[in-house]
Design a protein around this motif. Sequence first.
Motif, PDB file in Angstrom:
ATOM      1  N   TYR A 127     -39.595   0.890 -18.531  1.00 14.81           N
ATOM      2  CA  TYR A 127     -39.466   0.334 -17.191  1.00 14.81           C
ATOM      3  C   TYR A 127     -39.728   1.429 -16.164  1.00 14.81           C
ATOM      4  CZ  TYR A 127     -34.543   2.040 -16.682  1.00 14.81           C
ATOM      5  OH  TYR A 127     -33.397   2.787 -16.585  1.00 14.81           O
ATOM      6  N   TYR A 128     -39.939   1.023 -14.928  1.00 18.38           N
ATOM      7  CA  TYR A 128     -40.347   1.978 -13.902  1.00 18.38           C
ATOM      8  C   TYR A 128     -39.919   1.458 -12.538  1.00 18.38           C
ATOM      9  CZ  TYR A 128     -44.144  -1.067 -12.260  1.00 18.38           C
ATOM     10  OH  TYR A 128     -44.858  -2.107 -11.719  1.00 18.38           O
ATOM     11  N   GLN A 215     -37.817  -7.687  -9.538  1.00 21.30           N
ATOM     12  CA  GLN A 215     -36.504  -8.080 -10.040  1.00 21.30           C
ATOM     13  C   GLN A 215     -36.350  -7.729 -11.515  1.00 21.30           C
ATOM     14  OE1 GLN A 215     -35.157 -12.036  -8.924  1.00 21.30           O
ATOM     15  NE2 GLN A 215     -36.657 -12.085  -7.270  1.00 21.30           N
ATOM     16  N   VAL A 216     -37.420  -7.863 -12.276  1.00 29.45           N
ATOM     17  CA  VAL A 216     -37.364  -7.493 -13.691  1.00 29.45           C
ATOM     18  C   VAL A 216     -37.066  -6.002 -13.831  1.00 29.45           C
ATOM     19  CG1 VAL A 216     -38.683  -7.336 -15.837  1.00 29.45           C
ATOM     20  CG2 VAL A 216     -38.907  -9.359 -14.382  1.00 29.45           C
ATOM     21  N   GLN A 217     -37.702  -5.174 -12.986  1.00 28.32           N
ATOM     22  CA  GLN A 217     -37.471  -3.730 -13.043  1.00 28.32           C
ATOM     23  C   GLN A 217     -36.093  -3.363 -12.509  1.00 28.32           C
ATOM     24  OE1 GLN A 217     -39.566  -1.803 -14.665  1.00 28.32           O
ATOM     25  NE2 GLN A 217     -40.916  -3.563 -14.962  1.00 28.32           N
ATOM     26  N   LYS A 237     -26.851  -9.922  -9.544  1.00 27.58           N
ATOM     27  CA  LYS A 237     -27.715 -11.021  -9.970  1.00 27.58           C
ATOM     28  C   LYS A 237     -26.911 -12.309 -10.014  1.00 27.58           C
ATOM     29  CE  LYS A 237     -27.096  -9.886 -14.876  1.00 27.58           C
ATOM     30  NZ  LYS A 237     -27.789  -9.535 -16.138  1.00 27.58           N
ATOM     31  N   ASN A 238     -27.623 -13.421 -10.183  1.00 28.12           N
ATOM     32  CA  ASN A 238     -26.948 -14.717 -10.124  1.00 28.12           C
ATOM     33  C   ASN A 238     -26.261 -15.098 -11.431  1.00 28.12           C
ATOM     34  OD1 ASN A 238     -29.189 -15.297 -11.689  1.00 28.12           O
ATOM     35  ND2 ASN A 238     -29.892 -17.024 -10.450  1.00 28.12           N
ATOM     36  N   GLY A 239     -26.460 -14.332 -12.491  1.00 25.99           N
ATOM     37  CA  GLY A 239     -25.728 -14.561 -13.728  1.00 25.99           C
ATOM     38  C   GLY A 239     -26.399 -15.476 -14.727  1.00 25.99           C
ATOM     39  N   TYR A 240     -27.554 -16.052 -14.373  1.00 22.61           N
ATOM     40  CA  TYR A 240     -28.252 -16.923 -15.318  1.00 22.61           C
ATOM     41  C   TYR A 240     -28.955 -16.084 -16.387  1.00 22.61           C
ATOM     42  CZ  TYR A 240     -27.553 -21.009 -12.313  1.00 22.61           C
ATOM     43  OH  TYR A 240     -27.001 -22.029 -11.588  1.00 22.61           O
ATOM     44  N   GLU A 241     -29.237 -16.715 -17.519  1.00 18.31           N
ATOM     45  CA  GLU A 241     -29.872 -16.015 -18.627  1.00 18.31           C
ATOM     46  C   GLU A 241     -31.303 -15.620 -18.276  1.00 18.31           C
ATOM     47  OE1 GLU A 241     -30.766 -16.670 -23.422  1.00 18.31           O
ATOM     48  OE2 GLU A 241     -29.906 -18.279 -22.213  1.00 18.31           O
ATOM     49  N   TYR A 242     -31.684 -14.413 -18.691  1.00 15.56           N
ATOM     50  CA  TYR A 242     -33.032 -13.907 -18.452  1.00 15.56           C
ATOM     51  C   TYR A 242     -34.013 -14.515 -19.453  1.00 15.56           C
ATOM     52  CZ  TYR A 242     -36.961 -10.632 -18.518  1.00 15.56           C
ATOM     53  OH  TYR A 242     -38.217 -10.077 -18.501  1.00 15.56           O
ATOM     54  N   THR A 243     -35.169 -14.950 -18.965  1.00 14.16           N
ATOM     55  CA  THR A 243     -36.238 -15.470 -19.813  1.00 14.16           C
ATOM     56  C   THR A 243     -37.486 -14.627 -19.593  1.00 14.16           C
ATOM     57  OG1 THR A 243     -35.364 -17.727 -19.694  1.00 14.16           O
ATOM     58  CG2 THR A 243     -37.663 -17.479 -20.364  1.00 14.16           C
ATOM     59  N   SER A 244     -38.058 -14.116 -20.673  1.00  9.90           N
ATOM     60  CA  SER A 244     -39.204 -13.218 -20.591  1.00  9.90           C
ATOM     61  C   SER A 244     -40.485 -13.971 -20.265  1.00  9.90           C
ATOM     62  CB  SER A 244     -39.366 -12.471 -21.916  1.00  9.90           C
ATOM     63  OG  SER A 244     -40.625 -11.844 -21.995  1.00  9.90           O
ATOM     64  N   GLN A 284     -34.535 -18.388 -14.841  1.00 10.14           N
ATOM     65  CA  GLN A 284     -33.598 -18.786 -13.791  1.00 10.14           C
ATOM     66  C   GLN A 284     -32.768 -17.618 -13.258  1.00 10.14           C
ATOM     67  OE1 GLN A 284     -33.508 -21.973 -12.347  1.00 10.14           O
ATOM     68  NE2 GLN A 284     -35.439 -21.942 -13.474  1.00 10.14           N
ATOM     69  N   SER A 285     -32.843 -16.467 -13.938  1.00 11.48           N
ATOM     70  CA  SER A 285     -32.136 -15.281 -13.462  1.00 11.48           C
ATOM     71  C   SER A 285     -32.768 -14.782 -12.162  1.00 11.48           C
ATOM     72  CB  SER A 285     -32.198 -14.181 -14.523  1.00 11.48           C
ATOM     73  OG  SER A 285     -31.591 -12.996 -14.063  1.00 11.48           O
ATOM     74  N   TYR A 286     -31.925 -14.301 -11.244  1.00 12.53           N
ATOM     75  CA  TYR A 286     -32.419 -13.825  -9.948  1.00 12.53           C
ATOM     76  C   TYR A 286     -31.653 -12.562  -9.568  1.00 12.53           C
ATOM     77  CZ  TYR A 286     -34.829 -14.429  -5.490  1.00 12.53           C
ATOM     78  OH  TYR A 286     -35.668 -14.272  -4.419  1.00 12.53           O
ATOM     79  N   VAL A 287     -32.375 -11.535  -9.141  1.00 14.55           N
ATOM     80  CA  VAL A 287     -31.783 -10.231  -8.829  1.00 14.55           C
ATOM     81  C   VAL A 287     -31.809  -9.986  -7.327  1.00 14.55           C
ATOM     82  CG1 VAL A 287     -32.120  -7.732  -9.067  1.00 14.55           C
ATOM     83  CG2 VAL A 287     -32.298  -9.220 -11.072  1.00 14.55           C
ATOM     84  N   TYR A 288     -30.722  -9.397  -6.820  1.00 14.77           N
ATOM     85  CA  TYR A 288     -30.593  -9.060  -5.400  1.00 14.77           C
ATOM     86  C   TYR A 288     -30.624  -7.539  -5.233  1.00 14.77           C
ATOM     87  CZ  TYR A 288     -28.928 -13.867  -5.435  1.00 14.77           C
ATOM     88  OH  TYR A 288     -28.820 -15.222  -5.631  1.00 14.77           O
TER      89      TYR A 288
END
Length: 406
Positions: A127-128, A215-217, A237-244, A284-288
């Motif tokens: 990651y970067y 958001q992924v990074q 983050k909103n707490g939902y499961e991450y999907t690749s 559905q995961s979302y990062v702030y």
Amino acid sequence: MKIITLGLILFTLLWHGGCALLPKMIRPAEVRPTTKLPVADLENRSQLNKAIERQLRVLKSKSLPDKLRQFAGQTLSQELIINSLIRFQELLNTCQDADELNRRIGEEFDIYQSSGGPGGKVLFTGYYTPVYQACRIRQGEFQYPLYRLPPHYQTLDLSPLRSSWKNITITVFVDGNGLVRLPPSRREIEECKVYAGQNLEIAWLADPLDAFLAQVQGSLIVEYPDGQRQFLNYAGKNGYEYTSLGAELYRDGHLELNKINMASIRKWFRENPHRLAEYLNRNQSYVYFLPQEDGPFGAGGAVITEWASIATDKRIFPIGGLALIDTKIPLLDNKSNLIGWKKHTCFVIDQDTGGAIVGPGRVDIYMGAGNTAGQMAGYQKQEGRLFYLLLRHLSSSPRWAAHTRE
């Protein structure tokens, strides 16, 4: 947006055993003692010293919660983590060569190897920190916002409810009436514009895929039209499961498994722009983010360092843990094309985590900031081995020998 009571959340978790909302606990043994440690190449010595100093500064200034000092289900003392780093740094800077360092480590440290994932392998990705052109207001091509963490978000610790829920949390939003809401999903945020008019936007990007990948990074650098740069670091983050994204494209037959990387993903969406929103919303995961003057920061509060910091599952491995990784990294030509792989055996500091980094068989290597780091991180996908080192006179070897999580 769904509105529920806190009692209903807890009832649902207890009634269904947490299957829908809680990640599965890892039950096999996660580390095993060993006396065999690969000899490191020490190419990252200067970065490693910087990472150790940054981590020690944090560890000496505040106490980390138990959930950030886990090692295969046991809680390490902060003293052990600190003294392991201090003694290792002394050896790193006084030993004549890598062979002497390896020998001294064998004399003074207990060594543990991760059991890995299926087949005993550890998958190393990269990651970067991306650098994106951005605007402070919505205008022209800059139509895709990055949000700060909304107020009244709370993270509930579920550990007291069940012993098997140790270090398990759930994110909720509590409104002004005391009602507990599940946070909005990515689809609700992007399509229903649930944050419109709340002044939560930090910056606007020109590409929705860039906003997603930021958001992924977990952090990024934005550069505004006046030339000013700003770190946007992970805030929650909103707490939902991450999907690749790559996994979804593979599942649908659009990409071959051995050709999934950032370049191939971007290429597919350039050729199929009408499918972009559909695939982004599958995650559905979302990062702030949080605007700051320095960064990027790891999960324990220290600034991470290129080629000397890794991210692992913090339910298993500790913040500040001294580790060695043995894998391969990409070799690129001057046009950033992949031309081969280079053996990479280096000491690192475990300083971060990530939504996709789950279990003892996953490690993310921090590769720096900017386009070159991004190209390397996009290609990085190699198996290898992961080791942890604990200063012997402060650790107790027998308790690690046959530990399994409950």
